[in-house]
Design a protein around this motif. Structure first.
Motif, PDB file in Angstrom:
ATOM      1  N   MET A  98       0.885  -1.163   0.096  1.00  0.00           N
ATOM      2  CA  MET A  98      -0.066   0.006  -0.071  1.00  0.00           C
ATOM      3  C   MET A  98       0.804   1.101   0.014  1.00  0.00           C
ATOM      4  SD  MET A  98      -1.554   1.543   3.412  1.00  0.00           S
ATOM      5  CE  MET A  98      -2.533   3.347   2.900  1.00  0.00           C
ATOM      6  N   THR A  99       0.613   2.130  -0.809  1.00  0.00           N
ATOM      7  CA  THR A  99       1.285   3.415  -1.146  1.00  0.00           C
ATOM      8  C   THR A  99       0.264   4.478  -1.143  1.00  0.00           C
ATOM      9  OG1 THR A  99       1.345   3.550  -3.362  1.00  0.00           O
ATOM     10  CG2 THR A  99       3.050   2.147  -2.533  1.00  0.00           C
ATOM     11  N   SER A 100       0.835   5.865  -1.033  1.00  0.00           N
ATOM     12  CA  SER A 100       0.073   6.917  -1.004  1.00  0.00           C
ATOM     13  C   SER A 100      -0.403   7.115  -2.564  1.00  0.00           C
ATOM     14  CB  SER A 100       0.851   8.325  -0.555  1.00  0.00           C
ATOM     15  OG  SER A 100       1.919   8.434  -1.616  1.00  0.00           O
ATOM     16  N   ALA A 101       0.057   6.457  -3.452  1.00  0.00           N
ATOM     17  CA  ALA A 101      -0.341   6.281  -4.767  1.00  0.00           C
ATOM     18  C   ALA A 101      -1.262   5.385  -5.127  1.00  0.00           C
ATOM     19  CB  ALA A 101       0.977   6.218  -5.885  1.00  0.00           C
ATOM     20  N   GLY A 102      -1.471   4.314  -4.163  1.00  0.00           N
ATOM     21  CA  GLY A 102      -2.613   3.346  -4.357  1.00  0.00           C
ATOM     22  C   GLY A 102      -2.107   1.945  -3.674  1.00  0.00           C
ATOM     23  N   ALA A 103      -2.651   0.942  -3.801  1.00  0.00           N
ATOM     24  CA  ALA A 103      -2.298  -0.268  -3.551  1.00  0.00           C
ATOM     25  C   ALA A 103      -1.668  -1.264  -4.711  1.00  0.00           C
ATOM     26  CB  ALA A 103      -3.610  -1.196  -2.983  1.00  0.00           C
ATOM     27  N   GLY A 104      -0.712  -1.682  -4.235  1.00  0.00           N
ATOM     28  CA  GLY A 104       0.003  -2.788  -5.007  1.00  0.00           C
ATOM     29  C   GLY A 104      -0.486  -4.019  -5.162  1.00  0.00           C
ATOM     30  N   PRO A 105       0.037  -5.050  -6.005  1.00  0.00           N
ATOM     31  CA  PRO A 105      -0.547  -6.428  -5.779  1.00  0.00           C
ATOM     32  C   PRO A 105      -0.548  -6.973  -4.337  1.00  0.00           C
ATOM     33  CG  PRO A 105       1.770  -6.529  -6.554  1.00  0.00           C
ATOM     34  CD  PRO A 105       1.272  -4.939  -6.182  1.00  0.00           C
ATOM     35  N   LEU A 106      -1.448  -7.936  -4.171  1.00  0.00           N
ATOM     36  CA  LEU A 106      -1.729  -8.681  -2.714  1.00  0.00           C
ATOM     37  C   LEU A 106      -0.955  -9.969  -3.016  1.00  0.00           C
ATOM     38  CD1 LEU A 106      -3.032  -8.458   0.014  1.00  0.00           C
ATOM     39  CD2 LEU A 106      -5.309  -9.713  -1.078  1.00  0.00           C
ATOM     40  N   CYS A 107      -0.384 -10.147  -1.909  1.00  0.00           N
ATOM     41  CA  CYS A 107       0.730 -11.593  -2.042  1.00  0.00           C
ATOM     42  C   CYS A 107       0.367 -12.326  -0.611  1.00  0.00           C
ATOM     43  CB  CYS A 107       2.210 -11.061  -1.768  1.00  0.00           C
ATOM     44  SG  CYS A 107       3.450 -12.382  -1.665  1.00  0.00           S
ATOM     45  N   PHE A 108      -0.077 -13.661  -0.955  1.00  0.00           N
ATOM     46  CA  PHE A 108      -0.565 -14.635   0.000  1.00  0.00           C
ATOM     47  C   PHE A 108       0.697 -15.334   0.289  1.00  0.00           C
ATOM     48  CE2 PHE A 108      -4.630 -13.126  -1.478  1.00  0.00           C
ATOM     49  CZ  PHE A 108      -5.426 -12.973  -0.342  1.00  0.00           C
ATOM     50  N   ILE A 109       1.024 -15.709   1.261  1.00  0.00           N
ATOM     51  CA  ILE A 109       2.191 -16.352   1.875  1.00  0.00           C
ATOM     52  C   ILE A 109       1.786 -17.541   2.411  1.00  0.00           C
ATOM     53  CG2 ILE A 109       4.504 -16.426   3.023  1.00  0.00           C
ATOM     54  CD1 ILE A 109       4.257 -14.361   0.583  1.00  0.00           C
ATOM     55  N   LYS A 110       2.131 -18.913   2.068  1.00  0.00           N
ATOM     56  CA  LYS A 110       1.737 -20.104   2.840  1.00  0.00           C
ATOM     57  C   LYS A 110       2.850 -20.490   3.906  1.00  0.00           C
ATOM     58  CE  LYS A 110      -0.967 -21.894  -0.962  1.00  0.00           C
ATOM     59  NZ  LYS A 110      -1.179 -22.886  -1.871  1.00  0.00           N
ATOM     60  N   SER A 111       3.903 -19.838   4.086  1.00  0.00           N
ATOM     61  CA  SER A 111       5.240 -20.303   4.709  1.00  0.00           C
ATOM     62  C   SER A 111       5.183 -19.329   5.774  1.00  0.00           C
ATOM     63  CB  SER A 111       6.157 -20.699   4.008  1.00  0.00           C
ATOM     64  OG  SER A 111       6.838 -19.362   3.462  1.00  0.00           O
ATOM     65  N   ARG A 112       6.190 -19.349   6.770  1.00  0.00           N
ATOM     66  CA  ARG A 112       6.299 -18.517   7.661  1.00  0.00           C
ATOM     67  C   ARG A 112       7.438 -17.629   7.117  1.00  0.00           C
ATOM     68  NH1 ARG A 112       6.484 -20.388  13.446  1.00  0.00           N
ATOM     69  NH2 ARG A 112       7.254 -18.400  13.770  1.00  0.00           N
ATOM     70  N   VAL A 113       7.232 -16.377   7.367  1.00  0.00           N
ATOM     71  CA  VAL A 113       8.158 -15.318   6.790  1.00  0.00           C
ATOM     72  C   VAL A 113       9.310 -14.826   7.452  1.00  0.00           C
ATOM     73  CG1 VAL A 113       8.159 -12.943   5.849  1.00  0.00           C
ATOM     74  CG2 VAL A 113       6.229 -14.209   5.851  1.00  0.00           C
ATOM     75  N   ASN A 114      10.541 -15.649   6.770  1.00  0.00           N
ATOM     76  CA  ASN A 114      11.899 -15.246   7.504  1.00  0.00           C
ATOM     77  C   ASN A 114      12.416 -14.336   6.653  1.00  0.00           C
ATOM     78  OD1 ASN A 114      13.039 -16.554   5.279  1.00  0.00           O
ATOM     79  ND2 ASN A 114      12.996 -18.311   6.117  1.00  0.00           N
ATOM     80  N   ALA A 115      13.707 -13.804   6.755  1.00  0.00           N
ATOM     81  CA  ALA A 115      14.177 -12.788   6.038  1.00  0.00           C
ATOM     82  C   ALA A 115      14.522 -13.209   4.646  1.00  0.00           C
ATOM     83  CB  ALA A 115      15.667 -12.557   6.475  1.00  0.00           C
ATOM     84  N   ALA A 116      14.690 -14.337   4.175  1.00  0.00           N
ATOM     85  CA  ALA A 116      14.930 -14.876   2.847  1.00  0.00           C
ATOM     86  C   ALA A 116      13.654 -14.645   1.939  1.00  0.00           C
ATOM     87  CB  ALA A 116      15.552 -16.207   2.691  1.00  0.00           C
ATOM     88  N   VAL A 117      12.237 -15.253   2.713  1.00  0.00           N
ATOM     89  CA  VAL A 117      11.303 -15.048   2.193  1.00  0.00           C
ATOM     90  C   VAL A 117      10.573 -13.619   1.972  1.00  0.00           C
ATOM     91  CG1 VAL A 117       8.703 -15.621   2.772  1.00  0.00           C
ATOM     92  CG2 VAL A 117      10.463 -17.277   2.952  1.00  0.00           C
ATOM     93  N   TYR A 118      10.822 -12.882   2.976  1.00  0.00           N
ATOM     94  CA  TYR A 118      10.683 -11.527   3.014  1.00  0.00           C
ATOM     95  C   TYR A 118      11.329 -10.653   1.857  1.00  0.00           C
ATOM     96  CZ  TYR A 118       9.999  -6.474   4.549  1.00  0.00           C
ATOM     97  OH  TYR A 118       9.521  -5.256   4.576  1.00  0.00           O
ATOM     98  N   GLN A 119      12.535 -10.818   1.510  1.00  0.00           N
ATOM     99  CA  GLN A 119      13.257 -10.369   0.641  1.00  0.00           C
ATOM    100  C   GLN A 119      12.870 -10.690  -1.101  1.00  0.00           C
ATOM    101  OE1 GLN A 119      17.467 -11.123   1.553  1.00  0.00           O
ATOM    102  NE2 GLN A 119      16.817 -10.687   3.728  1.00  0.00           N
ATOM    103  N   GLU A 120      12.249 -11.974  -0.994  1.00  0.00           N
ATOM    104  CA  GLU A 120      11.446 -12.491  -2.167  1.00  0.00           C
ATOM    105  C   GLU A 120      10.422 -11.546  -2.665  1.00  0.00           C
ATOM    106  OE1 GLU A 120      12.386 -14.824  -4.548  1.00  0.00           O
ATOM    107  OE2 GLU A 120      14.576 -14.809  -3.802  1.00  0.00           O
TER     108      GLU A 120
END
Length: 143
Positions: A1-23
């Protein structure tokens, strides 16, 4: 979400660690900000989740020349995305999803209905939120 609008929604099935977050940053945030802002600078606001504060994530932001807002701990009142999710929860409160697929569909429907104007209003409301937090001396506010 930005001041210019919402970007794509991303559903994650795994736990979010640093590597997943960076992806997620690489494959969702960067393309979205390119589309919404082009070459203009932007600042990322995130909370202090371990994946967000990991050294490898800080390196990722530096490598991609993305500015990250310094963020105080325990401050959901100051996060426009938390306010957007609050709106979503209120809108979906009376809906009864029977399974994960129906819940996902309801979230996707809400997300696709978000207008750039709504996003801009949430961002623009932050000075009032900041003032309320200061007046409450860091305690909870109506936001």
């Amino acid at each position: 979400m930005t001041s210019a609008g919402a970007g794509p929604l991303c559903f994650i099935k795994s736990r979010v660690n640093a590597a997943v977050y960076q992806e997620i940053l690489e494959h969702f945030m960067l393309p979205s900000t390119d589309e919404l802002y082009g070459d203009a600078d932007f600042i990322v606001q995130q909370d202090l989740a371990p994946a967000h504060t990991a050294q490898s994530t800080k390196t990722w932001f530096n490598d991609h020349e993305v500015i990250v807002l310094d963020w105080p701990a325990n401050s959901p009142d100051l996060n426009p995305l938390e306010n957007l999710w609050g709106i979503a929860k209120r809108k979906m409160r009376d809906m009864r999803q029977n399974n994960a697929m129906e819940l996902k569909a309801a979230i996707e429907a809400f997300w696709s209905s978000i207008t750039p104007h709504q996003c801009h209003r949430l961002i623009a409301s932050m000075p009032c939120h900041i003032e309320a937090v200061i007046n409450a001396k860091g305690a909870q506010t109506k936001y």
